[in-house]
Design a protein around this motif. Structure first.
Motif, PDB file in Angstrom:
ATOM      1  N   HIS A 273       1.652   8.510   2.080  1.00  0.00           N
ATOM      2  CA  HIS A 273       1.953   9.788   1.438  1.00  0.00           C
ATOM      3  C   HIS A 273       1.882  10.913   2.466  1.00  0.00           C
ATOM      4  O   HIS A 273       0.988  10.948   3.314  1.00  0.00           O
ATOM      5  CB  HIS A 273       0.931  10.041   0.320  1.00  0.00           C
ATOM      6  CG  HIS A 273       1.273  11.205  -0.559  1.00  0.00           C
ATOM      7  ND1 HIS A 273       0.328  11.885  -1.302  1.00  0.00           N
ATOM      8  CD2 HIS A 273       2.449  11.824  -0.821  1.00  0.00           C
ATOM      9  CE1 HIS A 273       0.905  12.852  -1.985  1.00  0.00           C
ATOM     10  NE2 HIS A 273       2.200  12.845  -1.699  1.00  0.00           N
TER      11      HIS A 273
ATOM     12  N   PRO B 101      -5.035   6.481  -0.656  1.00  0.00           N
ATOM     13  CA  PRO B 101      -6.131   5.639  -1.153  1.00  0.00           C
ATOM     14  C   PRO B 101      -5.594   4.360  -1.788  1.00  0.00           C
ATOM     15  O   PRO B 101      -4.561   4.362  -2.457  1.00  0.00           O
ATOM     16  CB  PRO B 101      -6.818   6.533  -2.188  1.00  0.00           C
ATOM     17  CG  PRO B 101      -6.520   7.925  -1.741  1.00  0.00           C
ATOM     18  CD  PRO B 101      -5.131   7.864  -1.169  1.00  0.00           C
ATOM     19  N   PHE B 102      -6.326   3.268  -1.564  1.00  0.00           N
ATOM     20  CA  PHE B 102      -5.919   1.985  -2.127  1.00  0.00           C
ATOM     21  C   PHE B 102      -6.121   1.966  -3.636  1.00  0.00           C
ATOM     22  O   PHE B 102      -7.117   2.484  -4.141  1.00  0.00           O
ATOM     23  CB  PHE B 102      -6.735   0.841  -1.508  1.00  0.00           C
ATOM     24  CG  PHE B 102      -6.518   0.665  -0.026  1.00  0.00           C
ATOM     25  CD1 PHE B 102      -5.267   0.888   0.534  1.00  0.00           C
ATOM     26  CD2 PHE B 102      -7.552   0.259   0.792  1.00  0.00           C
ATOM     27  CE1 PHE B 102      -5.063   0.717   1.895  1.00  0.00           C
ATOM     28  CE2 PHE B 102      -7.352   0.085   2.156  1.00  0.00           C
ATOM     29  CZ  PHE B 102      -6.117   0.311   2.706  1.00  0.00           C
ATOM     30  N   HIS B 103      -5.165   1.363  -4.335  1.00  0.00           N
ATOM     31  CA  HIS B 103      -5.281   1.168  -5.787  1.00  0.00           C
ATOM     32  C   HIS B 103      -5.102  -0.320  -6.071  1.00  0.00           C
ATOM     33  O   HIS B 103      -4.004  -0.790  -6.348  1.00  0.00           O
ATOM     34  CB  HIS B 103      -4.226   1.998  -6.529  1.00  0.00           C
ATOM     35  CG  HIS B 103      -4.512   3.461  -6.538  1.00  0.00           C
ATOM     36  ND1 HIS B 103      -5.351   4.050  -7.454  1.00  0.00           N
ATOM     37  CD2 HIS B 103      -4.087   4.462  -5.725  1.00  0.00           C
ATOM     38  CE1 HIS B 103      -5.421   5.349  -7.222  1.00  0.00           C
ATOM     39  NE2 HIS B 103      -4.657   5.622  -6.175  1.00  0.00           N
ATOM     40  N   PHE B 104      -6.197  -1.059  -5.931  1.00  0.00           N
ATOM     41  CA  PHE B 104      -6.170  -2.498  -6.113  1.00  0.00           C
ATOM     42  C   PHE B 104      -7.119  -2.890  -7.244  1.00  0.00           C
ATOM     43  O   PHE B 104      -7.965  -2.103  -7.678  1.00  0.00           O
ATOM     44  CB  PHE B 104      -6.636  -3.231  -4.844  1.00  0.00           C
ATOM     45  CG  PHE B 104      -5.846  -2.919  -3.607  1.00  0.00           C
ATOM     46  CD1 PHE B 104      -4.488  -2.636  -3.662  1.00  0.00           C
ATOM     47  CD2 PHE B 104      -6.464  -2.938  -2.374  1.00  0.00           C
ATOM     48  CE1 PHE B 104      -3.766  -2.375  -2.521  1.00  0.00           C
ATOM     49  CE2 PHE B 104      -5.748  -2.676  -1.218  1.00  0.00           C
ATOM     50  CZ  PHE B 104      -4.401  -2.392  -1.295  1.00  0.00           C
TER      51      PHE B 104
ATOM     52  N   ALA C 117     -10.424  -4.659  -8.519  1.00  0.00           N
ATOM     53  CA  ALA C 117     -11.747  -4.547  -7.899  1.00  0.00           C
ATOM     54  C   ALA C 117     -12.039  -5.695  -6.943  1.00  0.00           C
ATOM     55  O   ALA C 117     -12.617  -5.486  -5.861  1.00  0.00           O
ATOM     56  CB  ALA C 117     -12.817  -4.477  -8.982  1.00  0.00           C
TER      57      ALA C 117
ATOM     58  N   ILE D  19     -10.393  -5.183  -3.315  1.00  0.00           N
ATOM     59  CA  ILE D  19     -10.737  -4.062  -2.438  1.00  0.00           C
ATOM     60  C   ILE D  19     -11.451  -4.530  -1.174  1.00  0.00           C
ATOM     61  O   ILE D  19     -11.032  -4.218  -0.048  1.00  0.00           O
ATOM     62  CB  ILE D  19     -11.617  -3.041  -3.186  1.00  0.00           C
ATOM     63  CG1 ILE D  19     -10.810  -2.302  -4.254  1.00  0.00           C
ATOM     64  CG2 ILE D  19     -12.228  -2.027  -2.209  1.00  0.00           C
ATOM     65  CD1 ILE D  19      -9.791  -1.342  -3.700  1.00  0.00           C
TER      66      ILE D  19
ATOM     67  N   VAL E  24       0.854  -1.183   0.000  1.00  0.00           N
ATOM     68  CA  VAL E  24       0.000   0.000   0.000  1.00  0.00           C
ATOM     69  C   VAL E  24       0.892   1.236   0.000  1.00  0.00           C
ATOM     70  O   VAL E  24       2.073   1.166   0.316  1.00  0.00           O
ATOM     71  CB  VAL E  24      -0.948   0.020   1.219  1.00  0.00           C
ATOM     72  CG1 VAL E  24      -1.958  -1.116   1.136  1.00  0.00           C
ATOM     73  CG2 VAL E  24      -0.161  -0.058   2.523  1.00  0.00           C
ATOM     74  N   ARG E  25       0.319   2.363  -0.345  1.00  0.00           N
ATOM     75  CA  ARG E  25       1.095   3.605  -0.424  1.00  0.00           C
ATOM     76  C   ARG E  25       0.848   4.477   0.796  1.00  0.00           C
ATOM     77  O   ARG E  25      -0.279   4.579   1.280  1.00  0.00           O
ATOM     78  CB  ARG E  25       0.724   4.384  -1.691  1.00  0.00           C
ATOM     79  CG  ARG E  25       1.060   3.671  -2.994  1.00  0.00           C
ATOM     80  CD  ARG E  25       0.748   4.556  -4.184  1.00  0.00           C
ATOM     81  NE  ARG E  25      -0.631   5.033  -4.120  1.00  0.00           N
ATOM     82  CZ  ARG E  25      -1.064   6.139  -4.714  1.00  0.00           C
ATOM     83  NH1 ARG E  25      -0.238   6.891  -5.420  1.00  0.00           N
ATOM     84  NH2 ARG E  25      -2.330   6.500  -4.626  1.00  0.00           N
TER      85      ARG E  25
ATOM     86  N   GLU F 253       5.918   2.897  -0.718  1.00  0.00           N
ATOM     87  CA  GLU F 253       4.977   1.794  -0.895  1.00  0.00           C
ATOM     88  C   GLU F 253       5.555   0.538  -0.257  1.00  0.00           C
ATOM     89  O   GLU F 253       6.713   0.181  -0.510  1.00  0.00           O
ATOM     90  CB  GLU F 253       4.712   1.562  -2.383  1.00  0.00           C
ATOM     91  CG  GLU F 253       3.620   0.549  -2.670  1.00  0.00           C
ATOM     92  CD  GLU F 253       3.316   0.471  -4.157  1.00  0.00           C
ATOM     93  OE1 GLU F 253       2.124   0.398  -4.507  1.00  0.00           O
ATOM     94  OE2 GLU F 253       4.265   0.480  -4.957  1.00  0.00           O
TER      95      GLU F 253
END
Length: 217
Positions: free
Chosen positions: A100, A135-138, A140, A143, A97-98, A111
């Motif tokens: 920031h 925010p998660f960028h996975f 679908a 999630i 995950v990121r 990350e």
């Protein structure tokens, strides 16, 4: 005094917050730590690579009501999650995950998984800070299960069963392993004069000093 203690075993790890930083309520803070609000247990600087591995906090002034410090052994919580919900543990150790942080002069991004394992499969580091999580960028289909795992981990971290709470008095200084021990505090009045000074250092210097001292025994 804070810097003197850090230099007894190593070197200060300077960051965008400076060689040391004052944790007290200020006008227009760039970090929630500089308010009187409660801070849930977290590790510092997860948006940095490498993460500072030690944090020192020195109490200069305390308040009568609130402001108690909280610490949580993240390794213990992670092992509990592994035993109770191995599918959650797998997600949190394999999916990065990121994190920031940005203000007027800084923009830091890193990350990594919330839980890092070593080559033996043992828990090696915790990176957890819900104020710095991007925010998660996975995909679908990832999630929902990831959120379930993330919330399960968060509930354990915030459970009183895993927390030790104590009141710092002026002159007290404590050091935490920032990749293992999550720290936080209770809220206090923003008009209070609670004042901590903090700095970062790294474990390698501390371990080196310990080994040198053992040679003298």
């Amino acid at each position: 005094s804070l810097i003197d203690v850090a230099q007894m075993f190593g070197f200060v790890r300077e960051t965008n917050y400076g060689r040391y930083f004052d944790v007290k309520s200020v006008v227009n803070p760039n970090n929630l730590a500089y308010t009187g609000l409660a801070l849930s247990p977290h590790t510092d600087n997860p948006y940095r690579e490498p993460v500072p591995t030690l944090q020192l906090l020195h109490c200069l002034a305390a308040v009568d009501n609130g402001g108690d410090s909280t610490v949580v052994d993240g390794f213990c919580v992670a092992e509990t999650l592994r035993q109770q919900a191995p599918e959650h543990f797998k997600l949190l150790t394999t999916v990065p995950v990121r994190f920031h942080f940005q203000d007027k002069e800084t923009d830091l991004l890193a990350e990594a998984p919330l839980i890092r394992l070593d080559a033996r499969g043992e828990v090696a580091a915790i990176r957890y800070n819900n104020r710095s999580l991007a925010p998660f960028h996975f995909a679908a289909d990832l999630i929902e299960p990831y959120y379930v795992a993330y919330r399960a981990f968060g509930r354990l971290i915030n459970s009183p069963d895993y927390q030790v709470t104590f009141k710092l008095a002026p002159g007290d200084l404590f050091i935490v392993d920032n990749e293992r021990v999550l720290h936080g505090r209770n809220g206090f009045s923003s008009s209070g004069n609670r004042h901590l000074q903090g700095c970062y250092a790294d474990r390698d210097g501390l371990y080196s000093k310990l080994r040198v001292l053992k040679r003298a025994l």
